[in-house]
Motif scaffolding. Structure first.
Motif, PDB file in Angstrom:
ATOM      1  N   LYS A   7      12.057  13.156  66.484  1.00 53.61           N
ATOM      2  CA  LYS A   7      11.326  13.176  65.212  1.00 53.61           C
ATOM      3  C   LYS A   7      10.059  14.004  65.347  1.00 53.61           C
ATOM      4  N   ILE A   8       9.688  14.613  64.246  1.00 55.12           N
ATOM      5  CA  ILE A   8       8.467  15.411  64.202  1.00 55.12           C
ATOM      6  C   ILE A   8       7.621  14.877  63.055  1.00 55.12           C
ATOM      7  N   THR A   9       6.346  14.645  63.337  1.00 58.20           N
ATOM      8  CA  THR A   9       5.458  14.153  62.290  1.00 58.20           C
ATOM      9  C   THR A   9       4.359  15.185  62.052  1.00 58.20           C
ATOM     10  N   VAL A  10       4.182  15.565  60.803  1.00 64.38           N
ATOM     11  CA  VAL A  10       3.040  16.397  60.436  1.00 64.38           C
ATOM     12  C   VAL A  10       1.968  15.425  59.950  1.00 64.38           C
ATOM     13  N   LEU A  11       0.837  15.419  60.669  1.00 62.68           N
ATOM     14  CA  LEU A  11      -0.182  14.398  60.421  1.00 62.68           C
ATOM     15  C   LEU A  11      -1.234  14.895  59.448  1.00 62.68           C
ATOM     16  N   GLY A  12      -1.700  13.978  58.616  1.00 58.91           N
ATOM     17  CA  GLY A  12      -2.803  14.304  57.714  1.00 58.91           C
ATOM     18  C   GLY A  12      -2.497  15.474  56.803  1.00 58.91           C
ATOM     19  N   VAL A  13      -1.368  15.377  56.105  1.00 56.66           N
ATOM     20  CA  VAL A  13      -0.968  16.453  55.196  1.00 56.66           C
ATOM     21  C   VAL A  13      -1.658  16.260  53.853  1.00 56.66           C
ATOM     22  N   PRO A  14      -2.333  17.302  53.329  1.00 59.22           N
ATOM     23  CA  PRO A  14      -2.948  17.156  52.008  1.00 59.22           C
ATOM     24  C   PRO A  14      -1.883  16.886  50.952  1.00 59.22           C
ATOM     25  N   ASP A  15      -2.130  15.947  50.076  1.00 62.90           N
ATOM     26  CA  ASP A  15      -1.166  15.534  49.068  1.00 62.90           C
ATOM     27  C   ASP A  15      -1.263  16.464  47.856  1.00 62.90           C
ATOM     28  N   ARG A  16      -0.549  17.592  47.939  1.00 67.07           N
ATOM     29  CA  ARG A  16      -0.582  18.586  46.865  1.00 67.07           C
ATOM     30  C   ARG A  16       0.859  18.966  46.530  1.00 67.07           C
ATOM     31  N   PRO A  17       1.122  19.340  45.278  1.00 62.57           N
ATOM     32  CA  PRO A  17       2.477  19.795  44.944  1.00 62.57           C
ATOM     33  C   PRO A  17       2.833  21.034  45.781  1.00 62.57           C
TER      34      PRO A  17
ATOM     35  N   LEU B 276       9.528  22.281  66.366  1.00 64.69           N
ATOM     36  CA  LEU B 276       8.091  22.123  66.559  1.00 64.69           C
ATOM     37  C   LEU B 276       7.402  23.491  66.513  1.00 64.69           C
ATOM     38  N   GLU B 277       8.014  24.479  67.159  1.00 65.43           N
ATOM     39  CA  GLU B 277       7.437  25.823  67.162  1.00 65.43           C
ATOM     40  C   GLU B 277       7.345  26.407  65.750  1.00 65.43           C
ATOM     41  N   VAL B 278       8.327  26.055  64.917  1.00 57.27           N
ATOM     42  CA  VAL B 278       8.313  26.548  63.538  1.00 57.27           C
ATOM     43  C   VAL B 278       7.268  25.788  62.710  1.00 57.27           C
ATOM     44  N   THR B 279       7.145  24.487  62.975  1.00 58.04           N
ATOM     45  CA  THR B 279       6.332  23.639  62.095  1.00 58.04           C
ATOM     46  C   THR B 279       4.841  23.715  62.410  1.00 58.04           C
ATOM     47  N   GLU B 280       4.484  23.906  63.692  1.00 58.35           N
ATOM     48  CA  GLU B 280       3.058  23.881  64.057  1.00 58.35           C
ATOM     49  C   GLU B 280       2.214  24.896  63.269  1.00 58.35           C
ATOM     50  N   PRO B 281       2.640  26.168  63.220  1.00 60.81           N
ATOM     51  CA  PRO B 281       1.829  27.114  62.436  1.00 60.81           C
ATOM     52  C   PRO B 281       1.772  26.768  60.946  1.00 60.81           C
ATOM     53  N   VAL B 282       2.868  26.220  60.437  1.00 55.15           N
ATOM     54  CA  VAL B 282       2.882  25.827  59.025  1.00 55.15           C
ATOM     55  C   VAL B 282       1.870  24.713  58.794  1.00 55.15           C
TER      56      VAL B 282
ATOM     57  N   CYS C 198       0.602  18.228  64.544  1.00 55.45           N
ATOM     58  CA  CYS C 198       2.000  17.800  64.636  1.00 55.45           C
ATOM     59  C   CYS C 198       2.171  16.907  65.858  1.00 55.45           C
ATOM     60  N   ALA C 199       3.029  15.931  65.734  1.00 56.11           N
ATOM     61  CA  ALA C 199       3.386  15.107  66.887  1.00 56.11           C
ATOM     62  C   ALA C 199       4.900  15.015  66.935  1.00 56.11           C
ATOM     63  N   SER C 200       5.449  14.868  68.149  1.00 52.07           N
ATOM     64  CA  SER C 200       6.897  14.725  68.208  1.00 52.07           C
ATOM     65  C   SER C 200       7.284  13.633  69.177  1.00 52.07           C
ATOM     66  N   ALA C 201       8.422  13.027  68.954  1.00 49.72           N
ATOM     67  CA  ALA C 201       8.984  12.036  69.879  1.00 49.72           C
ATOM     68  C   ALA C 201      10.439  12.382  70.076  1.00 49.72           C
ATOM     69  N   GLN C 202      10.847  12.422  71.360  1.00 50.31           N
ATOM     70  CA  GLN C 202      12.182  12.937  71.665  1.00 50.31           C
ATOM     71  C   GLN C 202      13.256  11.871  71.794  1.00 50.31           C
ATOM     72  N   ASN C 203      12.924  10.759  72.434  1.00 50.80           N
ATOM     73  CA  ASN C 203      14.006   9.861  72.845  1.00 50.80           C
ATOM     74  C   ASN C 203      14.344   8.817  71.789  1.00 50.80           C
ATOM     75  N   LEU C 204      14.911   9.317  70.699  1.00 58.60           N
ATOM     76  CA  LEU C 204      15.274   8.410  69.615  1.00 58.60           C
ATOM     77  C   LEU C 204      16.778   8.454  69.399  1.00 58.60           C
ATOM     78  N   ALA C 205      17.248   7.507  68.631  1.00 60.42           N
ATOM     79  CA  ALA C 205      18.674   7.456  68.308  1.00 60.42           C
ATOM     80  C   ALA C 205      18.825   6.855  66.922  1.00 60.42           C
ATOM     81  N   LYS C 206      19.970   7.136  66.330  1.00 58.49           N
ATOM     82  CA  LYS C 206      20.283   6.519  65.041  1.00 58.49           C
ATOM     83  C   LYS C 206      21.358   5.478  65.259  1.00 58.49           C
ATOM     84  N   VAL C 207      21.155   4.292  64.730  1.00 58.76           N
ATOM     85  CA  VAL C 207      22.265   3.339  64.673  1.00 58.76           C
ATOM     86  C   VAL C 207      22.564   3.094  63.199  1.00 58.76           C
ATOM     87  N   SER C 208      23.840   3.123  62.862  1.00 60.55           N
ATOM     88  CA  SER C 208      24.234   3.030  61.460  1.00 60.55           C
ATOM     89  C   SER C 208      25.332   2.004  61.262  1.00 60.55           C
ATOM     90  N   VAL C 209      25.259   1.295  60.150  1.00 60.64           N
ATOM     91  CA  VAL C 209      26.418   0.508  59.725  1.00 60.64           C
ATOM     92  C   VAL C 209      26.983   1.191  58.488  1.00 60.64           C
TER      93      VAL C 209
END
Ligand code: ASP
Ligand code: MG
Length: 404
Positions: A262-272, A317-323, A332-343
């Motif tokens: 997952k990648i999180t963009v932190l503190g994004v201004p709330d604009r259209p 991440l490389e694409v998103t950081e400059p944006v 930006c922050a990222s976490a690598q070791n995630l998984a999806k579990v679905s029913v």
């Protein structure tokens, strides 16, 4: 004469003995009176080895060369299966994807099938031949060989079954069918007799080992697909469209996909327009973004989190950081070791309680939920990858999937 299309995966043709075993199965089907077209994958891990080899020669091999290289894996296996059948006294002929009439666009390494000319296959069947087709490949209008994406021999088989108006498509593999969960994680997992196309598509997209595009295609043409073992004689799982109401009324299965970051963009201004600004560059790079969560903003700032395949996390991440910098976000922050579990289950449409049961089961197992997404027939939780076995077991038990 009715036609049956069969597909044998890489592990089913991994060595000479297994190739002979596959030939015996094909011959037995032929003797029951149907014309047989068998699609084969490359032997064992051949495709992986060819990819490694190419990368030892060049860090980014030209996709056209890559395709001609990778197509050889399936050429090896289809010729050997044809030889084994001939050796047993059965008339058989092998065909490359192009010879079998599979036409594609020019998107090398992930080509799409644009047409199918079944005339050569029909001609061979009329002459009493069993036809063995190299899976996962086709040919462009300009006669360049293409491949259809990893695992796409299933797609070849379904496409041929549709084009040849086969009775059904049979996929032979190293497991006995589709299970309520991965039996290696859940010993109580139950093999399903049948499952609907939509449910199978969700399970395949969320981690079950079937190629999603082949299910999509089978669903579009309501071509029944039987998944069964090439090693033992046991009834498999029929994927089809005509399920009874009764069977639609439950969770069909639990799937897990470990390839999540997952990648999180932190503190994004709330604009259209901000979301478009973040996601357009990812789309241009061909990075597929999955779950997206944006919080309601506090003081006109919000966090925007999305998931990508772990294999694409670095690039994303490389694409998103400059944006992020350009829109004045905090970073930006990222976490690598995630998984999806679905029913997954059509039964959850318009029925309350499924989500609550899922969240309670995960909580009781001590598993933190990082993100949640749903479709009409699926609930997915993003969790720590290390927790996948416990999560799948907890969900299997909570929805009582061990019971018929
Ligand atoms: N041999 C190809 C792969 O490994 C295609 C397939 O197995 O279906 O991706
Ligand atoms: Mg393979």
């Amino acid at each position: 004469m009715s036609i049956i299309v069969q597909k044998y995966g890489g592990s089913s043709v991994a060595d000479a003995g297994r190739i002979k075993n596959v030939a015996r199965r094909i011959a037995a089907t032929r003797q029951r009176g149907s014309g047989v077209v068998a699609v084969v994958s490359a032997m064992g891990d051949t495709t992986d080895h060819l990819i490694d080899l190419a990368h030892k020669i060049s860090p980014s091999p030209p996709p056209r060369e890559m395709d001609l290289l990778l197509s050889t894996g399936e050429i090896v296996s289809c010729t050997l299966v044809a030889m084994a059948l001939n050796e047993m006294g059965h008339k058989a002929i092998s065909l490359s994807g192009g010879q079998a009439g599979i036409q594609t666009d020019t998107a090398h390494t992930r080509a799409r099938i644009t047409g199918l000319d079944p005339s050569r296959i029909h001609k061979e069947l009329e002459q009493g031949h069993t036809v063995i087709v190299a899976g996962f490949q086709g040919v462009t209008e300009g006669m360049d060989v293409t491949t259809l994406g990893r695992g796409a021999s299933d797609l070849t088989a379904v496409a041929l079954a549709i084009g040849l108006k086969a009775e059904r498509c049979e996929i032979y593999t190293d497991v006995e069918g589709i299970y309520t969960a991965d039996p290696r994680l859940v010993p109580q997992a139950r093999k399903l007799k049948e499952i609907g196309f939509e449910e199978m598509l969700e399970l395949a997209n969320y981690g079950a080992k079937m190629q999603p595009r082949s299910i999509e295609l089978a669903a579009a043409y309501t071509m029944p697909v039987l998944v069964c073992s090439s090693f033992v004689d046991a009834p498999g799982t029929l994927i089809h469209g005509g399920l009874s109401m009764e069977n639609r009324n439950k969770v069909a299965g639990v799937a897990a996909d470990r390839n999540v970051a997952k990648i999180t963009v932190l503190g994004v201004p709330d604009r259209p327009g901000i979301a478009a600004t973040v996601f357009e560059p990812l789309a241009r790079e061909g990075i597929s973004v999955d779950t997206i969560v944006q919080n309601a903003s506090v003081d006109r700032l919000t966090d925007l989190t999305f998931t990508v395949a772990r294999t694409e996390a670095q690039r994303a991440l490389e694409v998103t950081e400059p944006v992020a910098r350009s829109i004045g976000a905090r970073g930006c922050a990222s976490a690598q070791n995630l998984a999806k579990v679905s029913v997954v289950g059509t039964g959850m449409q318009n029925a309350p309680g499924y989500a609550a049961t899922m969240f309670r089961a995960l909580y009781d197992a001590g598993i933190n939920i990082e993100m949640i997404t749903t479709s009409e027939i699926r609930i997915t939780c993003i969790v720590d990858e290390a927790k996948v076995p416990e999560a799948v077991r907890a969900l299997h038990a909570a929805f009582q999937l061990e019971k018929e």
